[in-house]
Design a protein around this motif. Structure first.
Motif, short mmCIF file in Angstrom:
data_model
loop_
_atom_site.label_atom_id
_atom_site.label_comp_id
_atom_site.label_asym_id
_atom_site.label_seq_id
_atom_site.Cartn_x
_atom_site.Cartn_y
_atom_site.Cartn_z
N PHE A 1 63.36 73.20 24.58
CA PHE A 1 64.14 73.22 23.33
C PHE A 1 65.17 74.35 23.36
CE2 PHE A 1 64.72 73.44 18.65
CZ PHE A 1 64.97 72.10 18.42
N ARG A 2 64.85 75.45 24.02
CA ARG A 2 65.85 76.53 24.16
C ARG A 2 67.05 76.04 24.97
NH1 ARG A 2 61.12 80.60 24.90
NH2 ARG A 2 61.00 81.55 22.83
N ALA A 3 66.80 75.21 25.97
CA ALA A 3 67.92 74.61 26.70
C ALA A 3 68.72 73.68 25.79
CB ALA A 3 67.40 73.85 27.93
N SER B 1 60.34 64.17 19.78
CA SER B 1 59.72 62.86 19.61
C SER B 1 58.24 63.00 19.90
CB SER B 1 60.37 61.85 20.57
OG SER B 1 59.84 60.56 20.40
N ASN B 2 57.43 62.38 19.09
CA ASN B 2 55.98 62.36 19.28
C ASN B 2 55.32 63.73 19.11
OD1 ASN B 2 55.74 59.47 20.06
ND2 ASN B 2 57.02 60.15 21.77
N PHE B 3 55.96 64.64 18.40
CA PHE B 3 55.37 65.95 18.17
C PHE B 3 54.42 65.90 16.99
CE2 PHE B 3 57.88 67.42 21.41
CZ PHE B 3 58.02 68.81 21.50
N GLN B 4 53.27 66.52 17.16
CA GLN B 4 52.30 66.68 16.09
C GLN B 4 52.58 67.99 15.35
OE1 GLN B 4 50.81 63.84 15.83
NE2 GLN B 4 48.94 63.75 17.06
N ILE B 5 51.89 68.20 14.24
CA ILE B 5 52.15 69.38 13.42
C ILE B 5 51.98 70.68 14.21
CG2 ILE B 5 51.34 70.72 11.42
CD1 ILE B 5 50.88 68.03 9.99
N PRO B 6 50.93 70.89 14.99
CA PRO B 6 50.83 72.15 15.74
C PRO B 6 51.98 72.35 16.73
CG PRO B 6 48.69 71.08 15.63
CD PRO B 6 49.69 70.08 15.12
N HIS B 7 52.45 71.26 17.34
CA HIS B 7 53.60 71.38 18.25
C HIS B 7 54.84 71.83 17.49
CE1 HIS B 7 51.38 67.77 20.22
NE2 HIS B 7 50.91 68.89 20.71
N LEU B 8 55.06 71.24 16.33
CA LEU B 8 56.23 71.60 15.52
C LEU B 8 56.13 73.05 15.05
CD1 LEU B 8 56.47 68.32 13.41
CD2 LEU B 8 58.13 69.09 15.12
N GLU B 9 54.96 73.45 14.62
CA GLU B 9 54.79 74.83 14.15
C GLU B 9 55.10 75.84 15.25
OE1 GLU B 9 51.44 74.36 10.64
OE2 GLU B 9 50.76 74.51 12.72
N VAL C 1 64.46 74.69 13.36
CA VAL C 1 63.71 73.50 12.97
C VAL C 1 64.40 72.29 13.58
CG1 VAL C 1 62.94 72.09 11.03
CG2 VAL C 1 63.04 74.59 10.80
N PRO C 2 63.68 71.46 14.32
CA PRO C 2 64.32 70.27 14.88
C PRO C 2 64.86 69.37 13.78
CG PRO C 2 61.93 70.15 15.12
CD PRO C 2 62.25 71.53 14.65
N ALA C 3 65.96 68.71 14.07
CA ALA C 3 66.59 67.84 13.07
C ALA C 3 65.79 66.57 12.84
CB ALA C 3 68.01 67.49 13.50
N VAL C 4 65.13 66.09 13.88
CA VAL C 4 64.45 64.80 13.85
C VAL C 4 63.14 64.91 14.62
CG1 VAL C 4 64.57 62.41 14.73
CG2 VAL C 4 66.60 63.45 13.71
N ASN C 5 62.12 64.20 14.14
CA ASN C 5 60.94 63.93 14.95
C ASN C 5 60.75 62.42 14.97
OD1 ASN C 5 58.61 64.15 16.49
ND2 ASN C 5 57.29 64.78 14.79
N GLN C 6 60.93 61.83 16.13
CA GLN C 6 60.79 60.38 16.28
C GLN C 6 59.34 60.09 16.65
OE1 GLN C 6 62.16 57.24 19.54
NE2 GLN C 6 63.93 58.04 18.44
N HIS D 1 57.15 66.98 7.65
CA HIS D 1 58.58 66.80 7.89
C HIS D 1 59.38 67.09 6.62
CE1 HIS D 1 57.84 63.78 11.44
NE2 HIS D 1 57.56 65.02 11.76
N ALA D 2 58.94 66.51 5.51
CA ALA D 2 59.67 66.70 4.25
C ALA D 2 59.70 68.17 3.84
CB ALA D 2 59.03 65.85 3.16
N GLU D 3 58.60 68.85 4.05
CA GLU D 3 58.52 70.27 3.69
C GLU D 3 59.48 71.13 4.52
OE1 GLU D 3 54.42 71.03 4.39
OE2 GLU D 3 53.74 70.15 2.49
N HIS D 4 59.82 70.67 5.73
CA HIS D 4 60.65 71.45 6.64
C HIS D 4 62.02 70.82 6.89
CE1 HIS D 4 56.60 73.00 7.38
NE2 HIS D 4 57.17 74.10 7.81
#
Length: 272
Positions: A116-118, A134-142, A151-156, A172-175
Motif C-alpha cells: 500500500f505504501r507503493a 480487496s477482500n480485506f477483513q476488519i483487522p487487515h484494514l485497521e 484510509v483506502p478509498a474502496v474495499n472490494q 466501512h461506513a464508519e471510516h
C-alpha cells in the motif's frame, strides 16, 4: 459515488473475472455500448490487454471511463508492486489508472502494508487516482490505516444476499470506505432463491435486476459480469425502479454468511 479522496466512481460497473481472453474485447465493447462507464479487471484475470483494447477501440474519451485493476498476491511488496503496476499499465495501454486495488491481503506474507505504501507513491506521482484494497477483513484494514496513515478509498469484497457482510459494511461506513461488491449475484446462485424470484414476479423484473437493485439501494458499488449481450443490457436496466423497504428487508434476511469464494483469512494462492 464520491470516494473519500474526492474522486467519483460509478455505482454500477462491469466486471471481467473469468471472461476468457478471446471474449473480453467484444464483451467489454458491448458493456461500453450499453452505457457502463466503469470496468473492473485484475492482473490475475489475464485479460488486461483485451480490456485496454476495448477501451481504445470504443472511441470514448479516456476520462469518461473509470478503470480498475488489481495487484496479484505474488507481486506484493514495495519494489515488486511498482514493477507490477508498470506491467499492468503496459497491458492496459493507458497512462493513468482510476483505481488500483490489493487483490487479497494474504496477511501471513506480511507484505500488504509495504504494498500500500507503493500505491501511495504511485498516487503521489499522479499515475493513480484512487487506491484501495480487496477482500480485506476488519483487522487487515485497521492495521493498514494505522501503519500507512491513509484510509483506502474502496474495499472490494464478496457481497450478495446470502453474504451481506453487515459488520464489515458498518466498519466501512464508519471510516468512509466505499464497499464494492464482487460476485454480486452469488455466481448465479441467488437468482433461483424463492424470495428473490417472488420479488421479481411482484415487480415485473428479472431476479438479476432485483439483486443488483438491492446492492444499489444498500449503497454499495456493484460490478456484475456476463458475456451474454442481452444480460449485459438487462443488468444495466436497474435505474427506473426501486425496491420497497419490505422487499429490501426480505432480501437482506437471506444472509447466512455463506461464501461462494475463498475465505480472505486463509486464501494465499499465488504466493512465491
Amino acid at each position: 459515488m464520491v470516494l473519500n479522496d474526492g474522486n467519483v466512481i460509478p455505482q454500477l460497473g462491469f466486471g471481467v473475472w473469468q471472461v476468457s481472453e478471446d471474449q473480453t474485447t467484444a464483451t467489454v465493447a458491448t458493456a461500453l455500448e450499453t452505457g457502463y462507464r466503469s470496468i473492473d479487471t485484475a492482473a490475475a484475470y489475464q485479460n488486461e490487454t483485451e480490456v485496454g483494447r476495448a477501451i481504445a477501440e470504443s472511441g470514448l474519451p479516456r476520462d469518461d471511463i473509470f478503470l480498475t485493476t488489481k495487484l496479484w498476491n505474488s507481486d506484493q511488496g514495495y519494489d515488486s508492486t511498482l514493477r507490477a503496476f508498470d506491467a499492468s499499465m503496459a497491458k492496459l495501454g493507458v497512462e493513468f489508472l482510476d483505481l488500483y486495488l490489493i487483490h487479497w491481503p494474504v496477511a501471513a506474507a506480511g507484505r500488504f502494508v509495504d504494498t500500500f505504501r507503493a500505491f501511495q507513491t504511485l498516487k503521489a506521482q499522479g499515475r493513480i487516482g484512487s487506491i484501495g484494497v480487496s477482500n480485506f477483513q476488519i483487522p487487515h484494514l485497521e492495521r493498514l490505516i494505522a501503519e500507512t496513515g491513509e484510509v483506502p478509498a474502496v474495499n472490494q469484497i464478496e457481497l450478495h444476499p446470502t453474504l451481506a457482510q453487515p459488520r464489515l459494511r458498518e466498519f466501512h461506513a464508519e471510516h468512509a470506505i466505499v464497499t464494492e461488491a464482487w460476485s454480486p449475484l452469488g455466481q448465479g446462485q441467488e437468482l433461483t432463491n424463492p424470495v428473490i424470484t417472488a420479488i421479481a414476479a411482484e415487480i415485473g423484473r428479472t431476479p438479476a435486476q432485483v439483486v443488483i437493485r438491492w446492492h444499489l439501494q444498500l449503497g454499495t458499488v456493484v460490478i456484475p459480469k456476463s458475456v451474454t449481450p442481452a444480460r449485459i443490457r438487462e443488468n444495466f436496466d436497474v435505474f427506473s425502479f426501486e425496491l420497497t423497504a419490505d422487499q429490501m428487508g426480505r432480501i437482506s434476511a437471506l444472509d447466512t454468511g455463506t461464501r461462494v469464494g475463498p475465505d480472505p483469512d486463509e486464501f494465499a494462492y499465488g504466493l512465491d
